[in-house]
Design an enzyme around this catalytic site. Structure first.
Site, PDB file in Angstrom:
ATOM      1  N   ARG A   1       6.616 -13.931   4.146  1.00  0.00           N
ATOM      2  CA  ARG A   1       5.524 -14.789   4.629  1.00  0.00           C
ATOM      3  C   ARG A   1       4.682 -15.222   3.445  1.00  0.00           C
ATOM      4  O   ARG A   1       4.774 -14.670   2.351  1.00  0.00           O
ATOM      5  CB  ARG A   1       4.684 -14.069   5.692  1.00  0.00           C
TER       6      ARG A   1
ATOM      7  N   HIS B   1      -0.897   0.568  -7.393  1.00  0.00           N
ATOM      8  CA  HIS B   1      -1.581  -0.544  -8.080  1.00  0.00           C
ATOM      9  C   HIS B   1      -1.574  -0.322  -9.588  1.00  0.00           C
ATOM     10  O   HIS B   1      -1.432  -1.259 -10.374  1.00  0.00           O
ATOM     11  CB  HIS B   1      -3.022  -0.685  -7.573  1.00  0.00           C
TER      12      HIS B   1
ATOM     13  N   ASP C   1       3.995  -7.949  -4.109  1.00  0.00           N
ATOM     14  CA  ASP C   1       3.734  -7.119  -2.934  1.00  0.00           C
ATOM     15  C   ASP C   1       4.535  -5.820  -2.988  1.00  0.00           C
ATOM     16  O   ASP C   1       5.612  -5.775  -3.583  1.00  0.00           O
ATOM     17  CB  ASP C   1       4.082  -7.923  -1.669  1.00  0.00           C
TER      18      ASP C   1
ATOM     19  N   ASN D   1       3.036  -2.516  -3.603  1.00  0.00           N
ATOM     20  CA  ASN D   1       2.465  -1.423  -4.400  1.00  0.00           C
ATOM     21  C   ASN D   1       2.187  -0.189  -3.551  1.00  0.00           C
ATOM     22  O   ASN D   1       2.465   0.940  -3.960  1.00  0.00           O
ATOM     23  CB  ASN D   1       1.138  -1.840  -5.044  1.00  0.00           C
TER      24      ASN D   1
ATOM     25  N   ARG E   1       8.461 -13.710  -3.541  1.00  0.00           N
ATOM     26  CA  ARG E   1       7.666 -12.633  -2.947  1.00  0.00           C
ATOM     27  C   ARG E   1       8.506 -11.365  -2.996  1.00  0.00           C
ATOM     28  O   ARG E   1       9.656 -11.352  -2.564  1.00  0.00           O
ATOM     29  CB  ARG E   1       7.268 -12.926  -1.499  1.00  0.00           C
TER      30      ARG E   1
ATOM     31  N   ASN F   1      -7.882  -9.606   1.311  1.00  0.00           N
ATOM     32  CA  ASN F   1      -7.763  -8.224   0.835  1.00  0.00           C
ATOM     33  C   ASN F   1      -9.089  -7.450   0.882  1.00  0.00           C
ATOM     34  O   ASN F   1      -9.098  -6.221   0.772  1.00  0.00           O
ATOM     35  CB  ASN F   1      -7.149  -8.165  -0.568  1.00  0.00           C
TER      36      ASN F   1
ATOM     37  N   GLU G   1      10.825 -23.808  -3.963  1.00  0.00           N
ATOM     38  CA  GLU G   1      11.936 -22.988  -3.476  1.00  0.00           C
ATOM     39  C   GLU G   1      11.427 -21.560  -3.305  1.00  0.00           C
ATOM     40  O   GLU G   1      10.760 -21.030  -4.193  1.00  0.00           O
ATOM     41  CB  GLU G   1      13.102 -23.006  -4.482  1.00  0.00           C
TER      42      GLU G   1
ATOM     43  N   ARG H   1      -9.512  -4.396   3.249  1.00  0.00           N
ATOM     44  CA  ARG H   1      -8.986  -3.050   2.954  1.00  0.00           C
ATOM     45  C   ARG H   1     -10.125  -2.055   2.770  1.00  0.00           C
ATOM     46  O   ARG H   1     -11.270  -2.450   2.566  1.00  0.00           O
ATOM     47  CB  ARG H   1      -8.118  -3.115   1.694  1.00  0.00           C
TER      48      ARG H   1
ATOM     49  N   SER I   1      -6.213 -11.371  -2.577  1.00  0.00           N
ATOM     50  CA  SER I   1      -6.425 -12.487  -1.651  1.00  0.00           C
ATOM     51  C   SER I   1      -7.815 -12.416  -1.030  1.00  0.00           C
ATOM     52  O   SER I   1      -8.471 -11.365  -1.047  1.00  0.00           O
ATOM     53  CB  SER I   1      -5.364 -12.460  -0.547  1.00  0.00           C
ATOM     54  N   THR I   2      -8.238 -13.543  -0.433  1.00  0.00           N
ATOM     55  CA  THR I   2      -9.537 -13.546   0.268  1.00  0.00           C
ATOM     56  C   THR I   2      -9.504 -12.592   1.471  1.00  0.00           C
ATOM     57  O   THR I   2     -10.544 -12.193   1.964  1.00  0.00           O
ATOM     58  CB  THR I   2      -9.887 -14.968   0.757  1.00  0.00           C
TER      59      THR I   2
HETATM   60  C1  IPE Z   1      -0.570 -10.720  -0.315  1.00  0.00           C
HETATM   61  O1  IPE Z   1      -0.170  -9.426  -0.002  1.00  0.00           O
HETATM   62  C2  IPE Z   1      -1.689 -10.698  -1.302  1.00  0.00           C
HETATM   63  C3  IPE Z   1      -1.367 -10.264  -2.663  1.00  0.00           C
HETATM   64  C4  IPE Z   1      -0.185  -9.918  -3.091  1.00  0.00           C
HETATM   65  C5  IPE Z   1      -2.477 -10.254  -3.586  1.00  0.00           C
HETATM   66  P1  IPE Z   1      -0.740  -8.650   1.259  1.00  0.00           P
HETATM   67  O2  IPE Z   1      -0.081  -7.313   1.259  1.00  0.00           O
HETATM   68  O3  IPE Z   1      -2.222  -8.662   1.247  1.00  0.00           O
HETATM   69  O4  IPE Z   1      -0.242  -9.547   2.478  1.00  0.00           O
HETATM   70  P2  IPE Z   1       0.010  -9.177   4.002  1.00  0.00           P
HETATM   71  O5  IPE Z   1      -1.244  -8.554   4.531  1.00  0.00           O
HETATM   72  O6  IPE Z   1       1.135  -8.218   4.039  1.00  0.00           O
HETATM   73  O7  IPE Z   1       0.356 -10.476   4.647  1.00  0.00           O
HETATM   74  C1  IPE Z   2       0.206  -5.773  -3.273  1.00  0.00           C
HETATM   75  O1  IPE Z   2       0.622  -4.536  -2.824  1.00  0.00           O
HETATM   76  C2  IPE Z   2      -1.106  -5.702  -4.024  1.00  0.00           C
HETATM   77  C3  IPE Z   2      -2.249  -6.323  -3.335  1.00  0.00           C
HETATM   78  C4  IPE Z   2      -2.189  -6.970  -2.195  1.00  0.00           C
HETATM   79  C5  IPE Z   2      -3.535  -6.203  -3.988  1.00  0.00           C
HETATM   80  P1  IPE Z   2       0.111  -3.942  -1.458  1.00  0.00           P
HETATM   81  O2  IPE Z   2      -1.099  -3.118  -1.722  1.00  0.00           O
HETATM   82  O3  IPE Z   2      -0.048  -5.001  -0.438  1.00  0.00           O
HETATM   83  O4  IPE Z   2       1.316  -2.985  -1.058  1.00  0.00           O
HETATM   84  P2  IPE Z   2       1.923  -2.748   0.400  1.00  0.00           P
HETATM   85  O5  IPE Z   2       2.268  -4.097   0.948  1.00  0.00           O
HETATM   86  O6  IPE Z   2       0.869  -2.070   1.206  1.00  0.00           O
HETATM   87  O7  IPE Z   2       3.116  -1.897   0.160  1.00  0.00           O
HETATM   88 MG    MG Z   3       1.172  -5.848   0.916  1.00  0.00          MG
END
Ligand code: IPE
Ligand code: IPE
Ligand code: MG
Length: 258
Positions: free
Chosen positions: A209, A49, A32, A34, A203, A80, A222, A83, A77-78
């Site tokens: 979470r 990304h 998480d 990016n 994470r 995502n 853990e 976005r 994720s399902t």
């Molecule tokens: C979790 O990250 C999914 C992946 C890393 C692929 P998200 O950025 O989508 O999660 P939330 O929305 O902050 O919970």
């Molecule tokens: C994780 O990074 C990658 C995916 C969930 C695909 P994010 O895109 O969620 O990055 P933040 O959380 O918005 O910084």
């Molecule tokens: Mg994220």
């Protein structure tokens, strides 16, 4: 605490704090941060990304060198799909193109690719590349690199429940036969053999979470939360997180081992 160690070569085997005999067999990572990494640099989220890909390669190599058996990476994720369309299609084509450049490294390191998630939901090009990666590494015997793509823990549990209900309706099983082992055999992680459940869940980015990741499988994992944004995550940070894991006492509901 780890400042001294972080200055060293991140993969030095003589690192005093890391116990190479107690490396977690299965590490799962929620990659998480990016978007925030890119925003901090006044770049579009997609730049984050793209940068994430380099980290994926470095961490795969580091985990494989440390003797990790399974590395599961939460890739998409399902949820995502919520976005913006442009970000989703960027991610889908990044997955497709990245496998092409990643393959020679995976072959060289004897890494085998697995995928969990609802693959039929992927664009055809992404699906084809993923399937090719699985096929082309099928004979590799080293670390399993397990990508969670279009993966959701609830989706996985519902699919298992549906499978078992169908078997029961068709009288292939009796409802009372459903136990933890049979249920787990119907999860997407069943293909991981003896290492279905992560020992360590990491994470990045400071969020604490689960975001619908491996709900069943993390029952006794853990959890280690790293403040580092995924594009800045490094083998040194991975080692620091494993050291943290090694300081924990895993009881599985029993009592502390002396
Ligand atoms: C979790 O990250 C999914 C992946 C890393 C692929 P998200 O950025 O989508 O999660 P939330 O929305 O902050 O919970
Ligand atoms: C994780 O990074 C990658 C995916 C969930 C695909 P994010 O895109 O969620 O990055 P933040 O959380 O918005 O910084
Ligand atoms: Mg994220």
């Amino acid at each position: 605490m780890f400042s001294n160690y972080l200055q060293n070569d991140p993969l030095l085997p003589n690192d005093a704090q890391l116990d190479l005999k107690r490396i977690p067999h299965h590490i799962a990572i929620i990659m998480d941060g990016n978007g925030r990494w890119a925003q901090k640099r006044h770049l579009p989220r997609t730049a984050g990304h793209k940068a994430a890909l380099t980290t994926v390669k470095e961490i795969t190599k580091a985990a494989s060198d440390l003797g990790v058996k399974v590395l599961t990476l939460y890739t998409f994720s399902t949820e995502n799909w919520k976005r913006p369309k442009s970000e989703v299609s960027f991610l889908m084509s990044l997955i497709a193109t990245s496998f092409k450049t990643f393959m020679p490294e995976l072959i060289a390191n004897n890494v085998r690719v697995f995928v969990i998630g609802e693959l039929t939901g992927l664009p055809p090009k992404t699906l084809a590349t993923v399937q090719k990666a699985i096929k082309d590494t099928a004979n590799n015997t080293g670390m399993i690199l397990n990508f969670a793509i279009n993966y959701g823990g609830r989706d996985e549990l519902i699919k298992a429940a549906k499978d078992l209900a169908t078997l029961a309706v068709n009288q292939q099983i009796k409802p009372e036969q459903i136990d933890e082992q049979l249920f787990a055999e119907h999860l997407m992680t069943a293909q991981l053999g003896q290492f279905t459940d992560p020992d360590l869940l990491i994470r990045t980015s400071g969020e604490e979470r689960i975001s619908n990741f491996l709900l069943w499988q993390v029952a006794y994992s853990e959890f280690v939360f790293s403040k580092v944004l995924w594009p800045d995550y490094s083998p040194a940070e991975l080692k620091a997180n494993i050291i943290e894991y090694q300081s924990r006492n895993r009881r599985f509901g029993g009592l502390k081992k002396e």
